[in-house]
Enzyme design. Structure first.
Site, PDB file in Angstrom:
ATOM      1  N   HIS A  72     -20.436  -4.621 -13.931  1.00 25.04           N
ATOM      2  CA  HIS A  72     -20.726  -4.592 -12.497  1.00 25.04           C
ATOM      3  C   HIS A  72     -21.302  -3.221 -12.184  1.00 25.04           C
ATOM      4  O   HIS A  72     -20.588  -2.288 -11.882  1.00 25.04           O
ATOM      5  CB  HIS A  72     -19.422  -4.818 -11.726  1.00 25.04           C
ATOM      6  CG  HIS A  72     -19.596  -4.794 -10.248  1.00 25.04           C
ATOM      7  ND1 HIS A  72     -20.388  -5.693  -9.581  1.00 25.04           N
ATOM      8  CD2 HIS A  72     -19.057  -3.996  -9.293  1.00 25.04           C
ATOM      9  CE1 HIS A  72     -20.321  -5.446  -8.284  1.00 25.04           C
ATOM     10  NE2 HIS A  72     -19.525  -4.423  -8.083  1.00 25.04           N
ATOM     11  N   ARG A 126     -20.508   3.939  -8.379  1.00 28.53           N
ATOM     12  CA  ARG A 126     -19.174   3.380  -8.670  1.00 28.53           C
ATOM     13  C   ARG A 126     -18.450   4.263  -9.689  1.00 28.53           C
ATOM     14  O   ARG A 126     -17.246   4.440  -9.637  1.00 28.53           O
ATOM     15  CB  ARG A 126     -19.304   1.960  -9.226  1.00 28.53           C
ATOM     16  CG  ARG A 126     -19.845   0.957  -8.223  1.00 28.53           C
ATOM     17  CD  ARG A 126     -19.985  -0.416  -8.842  1.00 28.53           C
ATOM     18  NE  ARG A 126     -20.497  -1.394  -7.898  1.00 28.53           N
ATOM     19  CZ  ARG A 126     -21.785  -1.694  -7.756  1.00 28.53           C
ATOM     20  NH1 ARG A 126     -22.695  -1.099  -8.501  1.00 28.53           N
ATOM     21  NH2 ARG A 126     -22.159  -2.598  -6.872  1.00 28.53           N
ATOM     22  N   ASP A 180       0.870  -1.183   0.000  1.00 26.90           N
ATOM     23  CA  ASP A 180       0.000   0.000   0.000  1.00 26.90           C
ATOM     24  C   ASP A 180       0.905   1.231   0.000  1.00 26.90           C
ATOM     25  O   ASP A 180       2.106   1.131   0.316  1.00 26.90           O
ATOM     26  CB  ASP A 180      -0.902   0.008   1.250  1.00 26.90           C
ATOM     27  CG  ASP A 180      -2.172   0.848   1.079  1.00 26.90           C
ATOM     28  OD1 ASP A 180      -3.276   0.267   1.052  1.00 26.90           O
ATOM     29  OD2 ASP A 180      -2.047   2.090   0.981  1.00 26.90           O
TER      30      ASP A 180
HETATM   31  P1  A3D Z   1     -10.237   1.006   1.172  1.00 30.21           P
HETATM   32  O1  A3D Z   1     -10.470   0.385   2.498  1.00 30.21           O
HETATM   33  O2  A3D Z   1     -10.365   2.478   1.047  1.00 30.21           O
HETATM   34  O3  A3D Z   1      -8.781   0.554   0.688  1.00 30.21           O
HETATM   35  C1  A3D Z   1      -8.154   1.063  -0.446  1.00 30.21           C
HETATM   36  C2  A3D Z   1      -6.666   1.096  -0.174  1.00 30.21           C
HETATM   37  O4  A3D Z   1      -6.003   1.467  -1.375  1.00 30.21           O
HETATM   38  C3  A3D Z   1      -6.247   2.112   0.909  1.00 30.21           C
HETATM   39  O5  A3D Z   1      -5.531   1.437   1.938  1.00 30.21           O
HETATM   40  C4  A3D Z   1      -5.346   3.090   0.151  1.00 30.21           C
HETATM   41  O6  A3D Z   1      -4.263   3.571   0.930  1.00 30.21           O
HETATM   42  C5  A3D Z   1      -4.845   2.215  -0.985  1.00 30.21           C
HETATM   43  N1  A3D Z   1      -4.317   2.955  -2.123  1.00 30.21           N
HETATM   44  C6  A3D Z   1      -4.753   4.129  -2.659  1.00 30.21           C
HETATM   45  N2  A3D Z   1      -3.974   4.472  -3.709  1.00 30.21           N
HETATM   46  C7  A3D Z   1      -3.040   3.495  -3.838  1.00 30.21           C
HETATM   47  C8  A3D Z   1      -1.976   3.271  -4.748  1.00 30.21           C
HETATM   48  N3  A3D Z   1      -1.693   4.153  -5.739  1.00 30.21           N
HETATM   49  N4  A3D Z   1      -1.220   2.158  -4.591  1.00 30.21           N
HETATM   50  C9  A3D Z   1      -1.478   1.282  -3.598  1.00 30.21           C
HETATM   51  N5  A3D Z   1      -2.474   1.435  -2.715  1.00 30.21           N
HETATM   52  C10 A3D Z   1      -3.261   2.533  -2.838  1.00 30.21           C
HETATM   53  O7  A3D Z   1     -11.214   0.373   0.069  1.00 30.21           O
HETATM   54  P2  A3D Z   1     -11.800  -1.126   0.009  1.00 30.21           P
HETATM   55  O8  A3D Z   1     -10.717  -2.094   0.309  1.00 30.21           O
HETATM   56  O9  A3D Z   1     -13.069  -1.160   0.789  1.00 30.21           O
HETATM   57  O10 A3D Z   1     -12.216  -1.177  -1.546  1.00 30.21           O
HETATM   58  C11 A3D Z   1     -11.201  -1.183  -2.530  1.00 30.21           C
HETATM   59  C12 A3D Z   1     -11.816  -1.004  -3.917  1.00 30.21           C
HETATM   60  O11 A3D Z   1     -12.657  -2.114  -4.209  1.00 30.21           O
HETATM   61  C13 A3D Z   1     -12.697   0.244  -4.095  1.00 30.21           C
HETATM   62  O12 A3D Z   1     -12.430   0.840  -5.358  1.00 30.21           O
HETATM   63  C14 A3D Z   1     -14.100  -0.307  -4.062  1.00 30.21           C
HETATM   64  O13 A3D Z   1     -15.023   0.491  -4.773  1.00 30.21           O
HETATM   65  C15 A3D Z   1     -13.882  -1.638  -4.737  1.00 30.21           C
HETATM   66  N6  A3D Z   1     -14.929  -2.652  -4.510  1.00 30.21           N
HETATM   67  C16 A3D Z   1     -15.260  -3.421  -5.564  1.00 30.21           C
HETATM   68  C17 A3D Z   1     -16.223  -4.405  -5.414  1.00 30.21           C
HETATM   69  C18 A3D Z   1     -16.587  -5.246  -6.597  1.00 30.21           C
HETATM   70  O14 A3D Z   1     -17.422  -6.100  -6.485  1.00 30.21           O
HETATM   71  C19 A3D Z   1     -15.949  -5.028  -7.869  1.00 30.21           C
HETATM   72  C20 A3D Z   1     -16.845  -4.611  -4.183  1.00 30.21           C
HETATM   73  C21 A3D Z   1     -16.463  -3.813  -3.116  1.00 30.21           C
HETATM   74  C22 A3D Z   1     -15.488  -2.819  -3.297  1.00 30.21           C
END
Ligand code: A3D
Length: 320
Positions: A176, A89, A34
């Protein structure tokens, strides 16, 4: 034989859950990357300290240095930002496109042989962009969405029918988003298609329509409840199912965002489709026949994804 190496790009809610699940299932050693220094290291250490009680053998490493993902067999990408209430999204597109550029370049440099599963939203467009930025083969880059969407559909159906979720299969196609296409004809309870179950009086068409709408809105329902972010347990579990299919060459038939070329009426486009996942990555697209109504819903969904891809190209002309 050496253990597999699983790189998790993004150590947020989904990234942490992925790491925990990968360790519990002993899929391999895990590296969590990260840009937020301290988070990946903290989560990796916390999960490693669960090892003695749980009894798993998997090394956990947290890092802010891309070179630590070197030689990864699987990369699961959750880097970026997630939705908050009131956001779609698609609202995430601008920020997450930049993130896909840095992640794609990092993977291309350090783990070019990995099977890459993207979860970052808006999913279908981000998978496409990640593939473009990384330059990896199309069969090695896919997105997790269909497994989650069909799991939500299966869960709601099992509640409606009062049967085990294990005996419910469900089929979801397309992007999606709000235009995803849950297919009733191909969704079953122990092989009995949903339209037959309606005829048998197990449920009504109105209830089926409501379940389909709830499936389409499944992500927003969780965002509305959590208020601070989006779903992470079921998304992580779904991606692990895909990673396991690849690592164990299971030849699982799973819906995911894949590059569809010469099937489903598409000519080289990333969208949710039924696939076979094995050691070759996305080994096959299952070219099912859609009826007129289903094809119209699928086409509408493809158009919505095309709009997002066009928006990406506008933001970053290098994607031409
Ligand atoms: P979150 O808990 O905010 O985690 C995202 C992480 O990405 C954070 O720790 C950030 O520091 C890190 N980050 C930001 N920029 C960078 C970078 N350049 N390089 C490396 N790390 C970075 O989010 P989450 O874990 O809840 O969700 C992650 C993604 O999944 C989001 O875009 C959601 O919209 C997506 N998501 C998709 C689904 C699908 O079914 C497709 C479902 C739920 C969430």
């Amino acid at each position: 034989m050496a253990r597999a190496k699983i790189a998790l790009i993004g150590a947020g809610q989904i990234g942490g859950t992925l790491a925990h699940l990968a360790a519990m299932k002993e899929l391999g050693d895990v590296v969590i990357f990260d840009i937020a220094d301290g988070i990946p290291q903290g989560k990796a250490l916390d999960i490693a300290e669960a090892g003695p009680a749980e009894g798993f053998d998997a090394n956990m490493k947290g890092t802010v240095d891309y070179s630590d993902i070197a030689g990864a067999d699987v990369c699961i990408v959750t880097a970026g930002v997630a939705r908050k209430p009131g956001m779609s999204r698609d609202d995430l597109l601008g920020i997450n496109l930049k993130v896909m550029k840095s992640v794609g370049e990092g993977i291309a440099k350090h783990a070019p042989d990995a099977f890459v599963i993207c979860i970052t939203n808006p999913l279908d467009a981000m998978v496409w962009a990640l593939r473009e930025f990384s330059g990896l083969p199309h069969n090695k880059v896919c997105g997790m969405a269909g497994v989650l969407d069909s799991a939500r559909f299966r869960h709601f159906l099992s509640l409606e029918f009062n049967v085990s979720m294990r005996d419910v299969t469900a089929f979801v196609l397309g992007g999606h988003g709000d235009t995803m296409v849950p297919l009733e004809r191909y969704s079953t309870v122990a092989g009995i298609p949903l339209p037959d179950l309606v005829e048998m009086g197990w449920t009504t068409q109105d209830k089926m329509d409501a379940i389909i709408q709830r499936t389409r809105d499944g992500g927003a329902e969780i965002v509305g409840l959590l208020k601070t972010g989006s779903a992470y347990y079921a998304p992580a579990t779904s991606a692990i199912e895909m990673a396991e299919a690849y690592l164990k060459d299971q030849k699982r038939v799973l819906p995911c965002a894949a590059y569809v070329d010469g099937a489903l009426g598409l000519d080289g486009f990333y969208v949710g489709a039924p696939t076979v996942i094995g050691a070759g990555g996305i080994e096959r697209i299952v070219n099912i026949k859609l009826n007129k109504e289903e094809q119209a819903m699928f086409d509408k969904s493809v158009e919505a994804v095309k709009g997002l891809v066009a928006a990406c190209k506008e933001i970053d002309p290098s994607l031409g």
